[in-house]
Design a protein around this motif. Structure first.
Motif, PDB file in Angstrom:
ATOM      1  N   GLU A   1       0.474   7.312  -4.407  1.00 45.89           N
ATOM      2  CA  GLU A   1       1.830   7.430  -4.421  1.00 45.89           C
ATOM      3  C   GLU A   1       2.479   7.880  -3.179  1.00 45.89           C
ATOM      4  OE1 GLU A   1       2.323  10.103  -7.505  1.00 45.89           O
ATOM      5  OE2 GLU A   1       1.641   8.807  -8.765  1.00 45.89           O
ATOM      6  N   ARG A   2       1.854   8.797  -2.437  1.00 43.56           N
ATOM      7  CA  ARG A   2       2.378   9.446  -1.095  1.00 43.56           C
ATOM      8  C   ARG A   2       1.579  10.644  -0.715  1.00 43.56           C
ATOM      9  NH1 ARG A   2       5.807  14.030  -1.665  1.00 43.56           N
ATOM     10  NH2 ARG A   2       6.203  14.518  -3.751  1.00 43.56           N
TER      11      ARG A   2
ATOM     12  N   SER B   1      -3.180  11.618  -9.018  1.00 40.81           N
ATOM     13  CA  SER B   1      -1.674  11.890  -9.264  1.00 40.81           C
ATOM     14  C   SER B   1      -1.247  12.717 -10.239  1.00 40.81           C
ATOM     15  CB  SER B   1      -0.954  10.225  -9.234  1.00 40.81           C
ATOM     16  OG  SER B   1      -1.897   9.657 -10.085  1.00 40.81           O
TER      17      SER B   1
END
Ligand SMILES: Nc1nc2c(ncn2[C@@H]2O[C@H](COP(=O)(O)OP(=O)(O)OP(=O)(O)O)[C@@H](O)[C@H]2O)c(=O)[nH]1
Length: 191
Positions: free
Chosen positions: A123-124, A167
């Protein structure tokens, strides 16, 4: 090596509408749950970055921001000044699903590499699930001087390595619907 665990809980929680770190998780609060995990991962001392006295009951030292309203960078700055150390393991109070095993891996990588370690997944990057070297304090001070408070810009200016974290462990509870989603997921896993 002296590594201080920081539960970052000095934000406004405006999207949640109630202080996120004091939300319940089992018999604990988000902040004490994370504090326990930081202790289990071998931090020398755990502190809470907050301006809210209500956190006193959790039993950890509370560190108030010296520069108010500049975001998490201000929290990290105040904690580093209050507790000089070689490293700081930081977890945002809205990420209660981080595992002890991920924090232990982060600590081991920090000890091996001697520079800051940032959590990352598909995701990041997660600058608020990270281990910062004590030497980062001087860079934070420069960022404050030039009024650039973005954590993303801070990590561009210091030596970092990344640690991959699943995540589901970095899930942020920012809103009441995030909270409902995560409680539902926990209930399903428990059933
Ligand atoms: N010490 C400190 N921590 C902060 C500050 N602002 C945000 N944080 C922390 O940084 C993390 C990420 O904060 P955000 O979710 O972006 O902001 P927030 O203020 O908590 O929530 P919103 O008001 O809904 O945006 C959380 O752990 C916050 O407690 C601040 O000014 N000081």
């Amino acid at each position: 090596m002296k590594i201080i665990g920081i539960v970052l809980a000095g934000g406004k929680s405006s999207r949640m509408g109630t202080d996120k770190g004091l939300l319940p998780i089992g018999k604990e609060t988000f902040a004490s749950h994370i504090g326990n995990k930081l202790e289990q991962s071998g931090c020398s001392q755990v502190i809470i970055s907050t301006n809210n006295e209500a956190y006193k009951s959790l039993g950890y030292p509370l560190i108030q921001d010296r520069h108010q309203e500049i975001g998490p960078l201000g929290g990290l700055h105040a904690c580093m000044l209050a507790y000089p150390a070689e490293g700081y393991m930081v977890v945002s109070c809205d990420s209660p699903y981080i595992s002890v095993s991920a924090l232990q891996k982060m600590k081991a990588l920090f000890i091996q590499k001697h520079h800051s370690i940032i959590g990352i997944n598909e995701e990041r990057e997660h600058p608020l699930i990270a281990c910062y070297a004590g030497s980062v304090l001087s860079v934070i001070e420069k960022q404050i001087e030039i009024e650039n408070y973005r954590m993303k810009d801070l990590i561009k200016k210091v030596m970092v390595d990344y640690l991959s974290i699943p995540s589901e462990e970095t899930f942020n509870c920012n809103t009441p619907s995030d909270l409902k989603l995560s409680v539902d997921a926990q209930t399903m896993l428990g059933s």
